[in-house]
Motif scaffolding. Structure first.
Motif, PDB file in Angstrom:
ATOM      1  N   SER A   2       0.829  -1.205   0.000  1.00 62.64           N
ATOM      2  CA  SER A   2       0.000   0.000   0.000  1.00 62.64           C
ATOM      3  C   SER A   2       0.864   1.255   0.000  1.00 62.64           C
ATOM      4  O   SER A   2       0.550   2.240  -0.675  1.00 62.64           O
ATOM      5  N   TYR A   9       0.709   4.314  -2.573  1.00 64.50           N
ATOM      6  CA  TYR A   9       0.531   5.724  -2.201  1.00 64.50           C
ATOM      7  C   TYR A   9       1.648   6.592  -2.776  1.00 64.50           C
ATOM      8  O   TYR A   9       1.433   7.748  -3.138  1.00 64.50           O
ATOM      9  N   LEU A  40       0.182  10.311  -3.089  1.00 59.42           N
ATOM     10  CA  LEU A  40      -0.362  10.547  -1.748  1.00 59.42           C
ATOM     11  C   LEU A  40       0.763  10.634  -0.723  1.00 59.42           C
ATOM     12  O   LEU A  40       0.635  11.284   0.302  1.00 59.42           O
ATOM     13  N   ASP A  88      -2.696  16.754  -6.062  1.00 56.53           N
ATOM     14  CA  ASP A  88      -4.155  16.576  -5.949  1.00 56.53           C
ATOM     15  C   ASP A  88      -4.800  16.682  -7.329  1.00 56.53           C
ATOM     16  O   ASP A  88      -5.665  15.889  -7.698  1.00 56.53           O
ATOM     17  N   ARG A  89      -4.369  17.700  -8.050  1.00 55.89           N
ATOM     18  CA  ARG A  89      -4.952  17.925  -9.373  1.00 55.89           C
ATOM     19  C   ARG A  89      -4.630  16.753 -10.303  1.00 55.89           C
ATOM     20  O   ARG A  89      -5.485  16.314 -11.070  1.00 55.89           O
ATOM     21  N   ARG A 134      -4.057  13.616  -9.459  1.00 60.53           N
ATOM     22  CA  ARG A 134      -4.926  12.474  -9.113  1.00 60.53           C
ATOM     23  C   ARG A 134      -6.353  12.718  -9.592  1.00 60.53           C
ATOM     24  O   ARG A 134      -7.022  11.811 -10.077  1.00 60.53           O
ATOM     25  N   GLY A 135      -6.819  13.973  -9.410  1.00 62.37           N
ATOM     26  CA  GLY A 135      -8.201  14.287  -9.782  1.00 62.37           C
ATOM     27  C   GLY A 135      -8.461  14.153 -11.265  1.00 62.37           C
ATOM     28  O   GLY A 135      -9.593  13.884 -11.678  1.00 62.37           O
ATOM     29  N   PHE A 174      -9.052   5.765  -8.048  1.00 58.86           N
ATOM     30  CA  PHE A 174      -8.602   5.025  -6.872  1.00 58.86           C
ATOM     31  C   PHE A 174      -9.706   4.087  -6.405  1.00 58.86           C
ATOM     32  O   PHE A 174     -10.854   4.497  -6.267  1.00 58.86           O
ATOM     33  N   PHE A 189     -10.528   1.287  -3.252  1.00 54.14           N
ATOM     34  CA  PHE A 189     -10.032   0.905  -1.923  1.00 54.14           C
ATOM     35  C   PHE A 189     -10.577  -0.462  -1.500  1.00 54.14           C
ATOM     36  O   PHE A 189     -11.622  -0.907  -1.983  1.00 54.14           O
ATOM     37  N   HIS A 220     -15.071   2.651   0.660  1.00 50.83           N
ATOM     38  CA  HIS A 220     -15.114   4.053   1.078  1.00 50.83           C
ATOM     39  C   HIS A 220     -16.112   4.855   0.267  1.00 50.83           C
ATOM     40  O   HIS A 220     -15.806   5.938  -0.253  1.00 50.83           O
ATOM     41  N   LEU A 221     -17.310   4.315   0.163  1.00 53.27           N
ATOM     42  CA  LEU A 221     -18.394   5.056  -0.471  1.00 53.27           C
ATOM     43  C   LEU A 221     -19.100   5.893   0.596  1.00 53.27           C
ATOM     44  O   LEU A 221     -18.921   5.656   1.801  1.00 53.27           O
ATOM     45  N   VAL A 253     -19.202  11.684  -7.273  1.00 46.59           N
ATOM     46  CA  VAL A 253     -18.708  12.513  -6.169  1.00 46.59           C
ATOM     47  C   VAL A 253     -17.486  13.340  -6.580  1.00 46.59           C
ATOM     48  O   VAL A 253     -17.301  14.464  -6.104  1.00 46.59           O
ATOM     49  N   THR A 254     -16.691  12.826  -7.496  1.00 48.03           N
ATOM     50  CA  THR A 254     -15.498  13.591  -7.888  1.00 48.03           C
ATOM     51  C   THR A 254     -15.867  14.842  -8.693  1.00 48.03           C
ATOM     52  O   THR A 254     -15.054  15.754  -8.809  1.00 48.03           O
ATOM     53  N   ARG A 297     -16.838   4.871  -9.798  1.00 53.10           N
ATOM     54  CA  ARG A 297     -16.401   6.198  -9.340  1.00 53.10           C
ATOM     55  C   ARG A 297     -14.978   6.481  -9.831  1.00 53.10           C
ATOM     56  O   ARG A 297     -14.682   7.582 -10.297  1.00 53.10           O
TER      57      ARG A 297
END
Lengths: 424, 227
Positions: free
Chosen positions: B45, B49, B54, B78-79, B81-82, B87, B89, B93-94, B106-107, B153
């Motif tokens: 992991s 990351y 991350l 961040d940008r 990854r966006g 990603f 998990f 992690h919804l 959500v993104t 997602r």
């Protein structure tokens, strides 16, 4: 960037906690609002009640006691003005109205107040119904009195009842010997028979305890207490002018001077060793100063309580947001910038503070209204609690403080390493 | 979605007294599925990351084309990854309070305008992954369905890179195999660079490259045609 769906989801995730936090903020705000609004309602109501009592002349002593007796009909024992001073005031050429005020009797708990009909009309701004009293056994009732025009009333004198005597007997007793009564005061009644009353008119609402009173000619009041009735023997008329030789002492005289200059002149003229004269506003200002001090202390305590509440909520929010740190970490992993996470956490707290404060404003207003009604019912002084700039300012201050403090948990979340959250 | 290779050189990260990750070189090509394999605590992991920006390495670089992700600032990572990465998990992690469709989207709440994909694309992805669309809350879905929502997602913005951290560890065998197949297709059919940290033999079996880690260092790197 639109964090609102996440904020909403976070609020729904712990609905009980959200409701609890909003409720605690609302109660804290409501407490402050209620105190502030009620204090202002009390000031305004009491000031409005004293509006038509331009100048009060009474025996030396506590002006507060006199004010409470005359305006708010509080059953306080007050000294009597000496008859010669009373005569001077009642027949003063610069007084448009000089109204003697007499108390001591009641009808089913409602006060019977003796005065002159000119003052009744002045206080009431004209009668709502019927006509002014023109005979000693006639009465005008206040706007909220349960008694109807034409009804016959039996008067209870002090603690005892004086029902049973008829109007003719009262009229006959106008011939009473007055000489012995000069040294009477309110605490030493010489109880005697007197007539029933007939209601002939009803006053307009005044917003004072006079709204529940039964107002009678002052002569009736004097007669009931076996006092001289202000007129020469054999005279049957009521009201001014009064015969100085036949006047008893009176608890107070309300004077409506012909002009403002006269008001100040009379006030000075009767501030002597034998009498005092004051504008009700003077006494109220002193009372408000005390009230204001109390209100300030209460406001400070309330504000401290609100600060503690907000601090406690922030601590709770930090704990809740900490439980949600994995969610925030996931958002960061999905590419959400730190500002988005900060905004989400900040808006979460802001929602609680803003909604709680808004509900608190309404609750406080409702509570102040309820207390006003209770106090008005208790005192007879009409009060209407309202939300003013002070209360809005208070809420805005709380909201602003809350919004600033909301940055703390938001910053904590914002600064937390993403990977720590993901590995939770 | 023309992907660029992810290349690692001299990557080193030390979180305790022993290096957590120590990787001299690794290339992850578009259209391939790479599995980071190893027991718990092997550093799978952590490497994931590092690859996704991350975590920032103490030394070394992670190149996306000519851009060294390790040298970018937090906002730029961040940008990246966006816009460039998705990603997935282990525990999905919804956001349980949202619908499956809103979870997929959500993104779009924070992505640059137009970068994350629209509602129609989200619906299409859910249909492709056979997720029921009529649930008012994501929590009402089965675990396999929830992981497929999480994959949708991750794929909404059509990112060239897909990271998956133990994507099948919370699922039963059948659901795990379905997810493994989806990851394989994301590489083969869509041409994405797919990197999964996993110790699931079903995922490993579909991998183009398996990097077996032991205490943060590659014990072996096996490349070849997936079974």
């Amino acid at each position: 960037m639109n964090p609102l769906p996440i904020v909403w989801a976070n609020l729904r995730r712990n609905p009980f906690t959200t409701v609890l936090f909003v409720g605690v903020v609302a109660l804290a705000v409501a407490l402050g609002i209620a105190i502030s609004a009620q204090e202002r309602a009390l000031r305004q109501g009491s000031a409005r009640a004293a509006d038509r009592f331009d100048l009060i002349v009474a025996a030396p002593g506590s002006p507060t006691d006199v004010l409470l007796s005359v305006v708010y009909l509080d059953p306080t024992a007050v000294e009597l003005l000496p008859p010669d001073v009373s005569a001077g005031v009642l027949n003063h050429p610069r007084a448009a109205i000089a109204a003697p005020i007499g108390f001591g009797d009641n009808i089913e708990g409602d006060p019977v107040v003796g005065t002159i009909s000119a003052f009744v009309e002045h206080l009431s701004g004209g009668l709502a119904d019927g006509r002014p009293f023109t005979a000693i056994n006639e009465a005008v009732v206040g706007a909220l009195s349960p008694h109807a025009i034409g009804e016959t009333l039996h008067v209870a004198h002090g603690e005892g009842s004086f029902g049973g005597a008829d109007a003719d007997a009262a009229a006959d007793s106008l011939d009473h010997d007055h000489d012995h009564a000069d040294d009477h005061d309110e605490a030493e009644h010489a109880h005697g028979d007197h007539a029933d009353l007939v209601v002939v008119g009803r006053m307009q609402p005044t917003g004072t305890p006079w709204d529940r009173a039964v107002v009678v000619p002052i002569e009736y009041n004097w007669l009931a207490h076996d006092l001289p009735i202000g007129h020469a023997a054999g005279e049957t008329r009521i009201g001014p002018p009064f015969d100085p030789a036949a006047l008893p002492g009176v608890p107070a005289i309300v004077v409506k001077p012909v002009d403002v200059a006269t008001a100040y002149g009379l006030r000075g003229e009767y501030r002597t060793a034998q009498s005092t004269a004051f504008f009700p506003a003077e006494v109220l200002v002193e009372l408000y100063a005390v009230l204001g001090d109390v209100a300030r202390v209460m406001s400070a305590l309330t504000f401290a309580a609100q600060a503690l509440v907000i601090a406690a909520i922030l601590a709770g929010v930090v704990a809740i947001l900490d439980l949600q740190r994995q969610r925030f970490a996931v958002l960061r992993a999905l590419g959400a910038p730190p500002a988005f996470v900060f905004a989400t956490a900040w808006l979460y707290v802001a929602f609680i503070v803003v909604v709680g404060s808004a509900i608190g404003l309404l609750l406080g207003w409702a509570a102040a209204g309820l207390v006003s009604q209770l106090v008005a019912g208790e005192t007879g002084v009409a009060m209407s609690a309202s939300i003013g700039a002070t209360e809005v300012g208070l809420v805005l201050a709380i909201v602003a403080t809350g919004l600033v403090l909301a940055t703390l948990p938001a910053l904590l979340i914002y600064r937390r390493p993403v990977v720590h959250g993901l590995r939770q | 979605m023309p992907g660029l290779p992810l290349r690692v050189t001299g990557l080193r990260l030390q979180l305790g007294s022993v290096p957590t990750v120590d990787l001299a070189e690794l290339a992850l090509e578009p259209g391939t599925l790479t599995v980071l394999f190893g027991p718990s605590g092997a550093g799978k992991s952590t490497l994931l990351y590092l690859l996704s920006g991350l975590l920032v390495p103490d030394e070394g670089s992670v190149f996306w084309g000519g851009t060294d992700l390790a040298a970018l600032g937090e906002r730029q990572r961040d940008r990246w990854r966006g816009t460039q990465a998705g990603f997935v998990f282990q525990n999905f992690h919804l956001i349980d309070e949202l619908t499956p469709l809103d979870n997929v989207r959500v993104t779009t709440l924070f992505a640059p305008r137009g970068a994350a994909g629209g509602k129609a694309r989200a619906r299409e992805l859910l249909e492709q992954l056979r997720v029921p669309l009529d649930r008012s809350r994501t929590a009402l879905l089965s675990r396999g369905e929830q992981q497929r929502v999480a994959i949708a997602r991750a794929l909404l913005g059509d990112p060239p890179v897909l990271f998956a951290d133990e994507p099948t560890a919370s699922l039963d065998r059948a659901a795990g195999q379905q997810v493994a197949k989806i990851l394989r297709d994301a590489a083969t059919i869509d041409g994405r660079t797919v990197v999964a940290a996993s110790h699931d033999p079903d995922v490993v079996a579909l991998a183009d490259t398996v990097v077996t880690l032991d205490h943060g260092q590659p014990a072996s790197i096996r490349s070849g045609v997936p079974a």
